[in-house]
Design a protein around this motif. Structure first.
Motif, PDB file in Angstrom:
ATOM      1  N   ASP A  16      34.135  42.089  46.332  1.00 14.68           N
ATOM      2  CA  ASP A  16      33.031  41.187  45.992  1.00 14.68           C
ATOM      3  C   ASP A  16      33.404  40.299  44.810  1.00 14.68           C
ATOM      4  N   ARG A  72      35.416  37.320  47.285  1.00 18.95           N
ATOM      5  CA  ARG A  72      34.312  36.372  47.321  1.00 18.95           C
ATOM      6  C   ARG A  72      34.132  35.638  45.991  1.00 18.95           C
ATOM      7  N   ALA A 106      27.815  42.009  42.628  1.00 21.83           N
ATOM      8  CA  ALA A 106      29.032  42.589  43.206  1.00 21.83           C
ATOM      9  C   ALA A 106      28.953  44.110  43.184  1.00 21.83           C
TER      10      ALA A 106
END
Ligand code: BES
Ligand code: MN
Ligand code: ZN
Length: 507
Positions: A16, A72, A106
């Motif tokens: 994340d 990400r 995250a």
């Protein structure tokens, strides 16, 4: 939290968020940050060139790769100036970055080992500091609330990513140490954060016993009858007004290989709540005194770490724990009590209770034939006046013990400062009706408290750490802002104690 270590280039990791770093003043990032920068087509250099990212300590910048790499988000953590870089800067950067990651939602995060490349730090120590900074920043006290905060996501796993195969062993070893220490600080912080109706002396003793059962330590808890038999008249004086029974916890780490060695004894002040007794405290800040057992909390947490780190030296933790409250049976000013070693004490203030329970604990330590004794206590408001809350007072006239403790505190970011133990101060605690009295008046209050304790110290190296004020982290001007400190209990000085014991195991 799940901490893992993985080999590879961080730009290849699916997460994340991935965390890389930047020293202040660097315009062309190298190493892992350089690899990410390259994969992002120079996006990090662009932020630097535009003045959006400087690499300052505590600073973070977020970039969105949008498919350029599997992660990400990219978080760049500032490391500050390269010539001021140390393990504290690593903890600080790791804490700031993970807080940013959590804020963004995250849950799976990967990070480089700050300082593992060009920082010049020992790699295992750097990995340890990354894990400590990360975990300590994410600590939360699970308060009892009818309505749980819902839309909050928590970081679930953090992976330390190391590029070079040859360095994996050091990173793994350091991460393991960091996790043991941070988990132990969690235990301490939670004990200290709990209000005194929850963390009673009995609950503190139970928590110590539970911890010991989990990590394979021997635990013994003396009740008041046993303390009576030990002659602990000073400790029993403090508890005589309390409905909650006092406990005296003895935690022993005795590795078979070091059976012949004398133990290092840690003593922690465990006043579950300090009203001041008949010398009652003003109401405004009385609630702060739920953390008057922070010394006890630190010793219990430190013993957990000692056990799990398998330190090859014997260590004994002593936790005298009581409540200092008012009732018809409470002790009063002008009462006189006799401690375990026969020293008689005139009570001037029932609010100078910590030194009374420590007195008998120090006498008990003597029966263990210690190699050294270190007591930690939220002992005097005078300490906080003298040194503030950032630095703790270290009273120790034994050169090797003092130097090792100063070095340990410095290394872990819990600074200590030497204070005088000159017997000339004993004039202030001379009594007309007993050997000594429990308050020496306003002048040098932290020193006269230490001198009081000195009357219960045997023929062994002794250090007293007065940590009043630093048991809690805060947002006031007296508190150094630190990313890895959370509201409430700090866990200080657990990491100093553990670092000291680790340094003794090596030498
Ligand atoms: N627990 C307090 C000291 C303290 C004060 C810790 C503030 C943390 C924050 C201790 O038991 C105490 O009350 N000390 C007295 C001693 C005095 C009566 C000689 C103090 O400092 O005023
Ligand atoms: Mn007090
Ligand atoms: Zn106290």
């Amino acid at each position: 939290m799940n901490i893992t270590v993985q080999q590879g280039g961080i730009q290849t990791i699916a997460a994340d968020a991935i965390i890389v770093n930047l020293f202040q003043g660097v315009t062309e990032p190298a190493g892992a940050t350089g690899a990410v920068n390259k994969a992002l087509g120079g996006a990090i250099s662009e932020l630097i060139a535009g003045g959006d990212l400087r690499g300052k300590q505590g600073e973070t910048a977020v970039l969105y790769p949008r498919g350029a790499i599997p992660a990400r988000r990219v978080i760049v953590a500032g490391l500050g100036k390269a010539d001021k870089f140390d393990l504290e800067a690593v903890r600080e950067a790791a804490g700031a970055a993970i807080k940013q990651a959590e804020k963004l939602g995250a849950t799976q995060v990967a990070t480089v080992v700050h300082g593992g490349g060009t920082g010049g730090l020992d790699l295992a120590e750097a990995a340890q500091a990354v894990v400590e900074g990360t975990m300590l920043a994410l600590y939360r006290y699970d308060a009892p609330r009818a309505k749980k905060e819902e839309d909050e996501t928590r970081v679930e796993s953090v992976t330390l990513v190391e590029f070079e195969a040859a360095k994996m062993e050091a990173v793994e070893a350091g991460a393991r140490v960091g996790q043991i220490i941070a988990d132990s600080v969690y235990l301490t912080r939670t004990l200290v954060n709990q209000p005194s109706n929850v963390a009673t002396p009995t609950a503190i003793a139970d928590a110590a016993q539970k911890m010991c059962a989990e990590v394979g330590l021997v635990c013994r808890v003396l009740d008041e009858a046993e303390m009576q038999a030990e002659g602990m008249g000073a400790l029993l004086a403090v508890t005589q007004g309390a409905a909650q029974p006092a406990k005296f916890v003895i935690v022993e780490h005795r590795p078979a290989a070091a059976a012949e060695q004398q133990p290092v004894v840690l003593v922690g002040k465990g006043v579950a709540f300090d009203t001041g007794g008949y010398s009652i405290k003003p109401w405004e800040h009385m609630g702060d005194m739920k953390m008057d057992m922070a010394g006890a909390g630190a010793v219990i947490g430190a013993m957990r770490a000692v056990a799990l780190l398998n330190l090859p030296l014997p260590v004994v933790g002593l936790v005298p724990t009581v409540e200092n409250v008012i009732s018809a049976t409470a002790y009063k000013p002008a009462d006189v009590f006799i401690a375990k070693n026969g020293v008689s004490i005139e009570i001037i203030s029932t609010d100078a209770e910590g030194r009374l329970i420590l007195a008998d604990a120090l006498c008990y330590a003597d029966t263990l034939h210690p190699a050294a004794v270190i007591d930690v206590a939220t002992l005097t408001g005078a300490k906080a006046v003298a040194l503030g809350v950032r630095t703790n007072a270290l009273f120790c006239d034994d050169d090797p013990l003092r130097e090792a403790l100063l070095a340990a505190g410095q290394k872990v970011g819990e600074p200590l400062w030497r204070m005088p133990l000159d017997p000339a101060y004993d004039r202030q605690i001379k009594s007309n009706v007993a050997d000594i009295k429990n308050s020496g008046g306003r002048g040098g209050g932290a020193i006269t408290a230490a001198r009081f304790l000195a009357h219960f110290v045997g023929e062994w190296p002794w250090a007293h750490i007065d940590m009043a004020g630093s048991a809690e982290s805060g947002s006031g001007p007296e508190h150094t802002p630190r990313s890895y400190m959370t509201k409430g209990a700090s866990g200080v000085p657990l990491r100093t104690l553990v670092e000291y014991l680790r340094s003794q195991s090596k030498s």
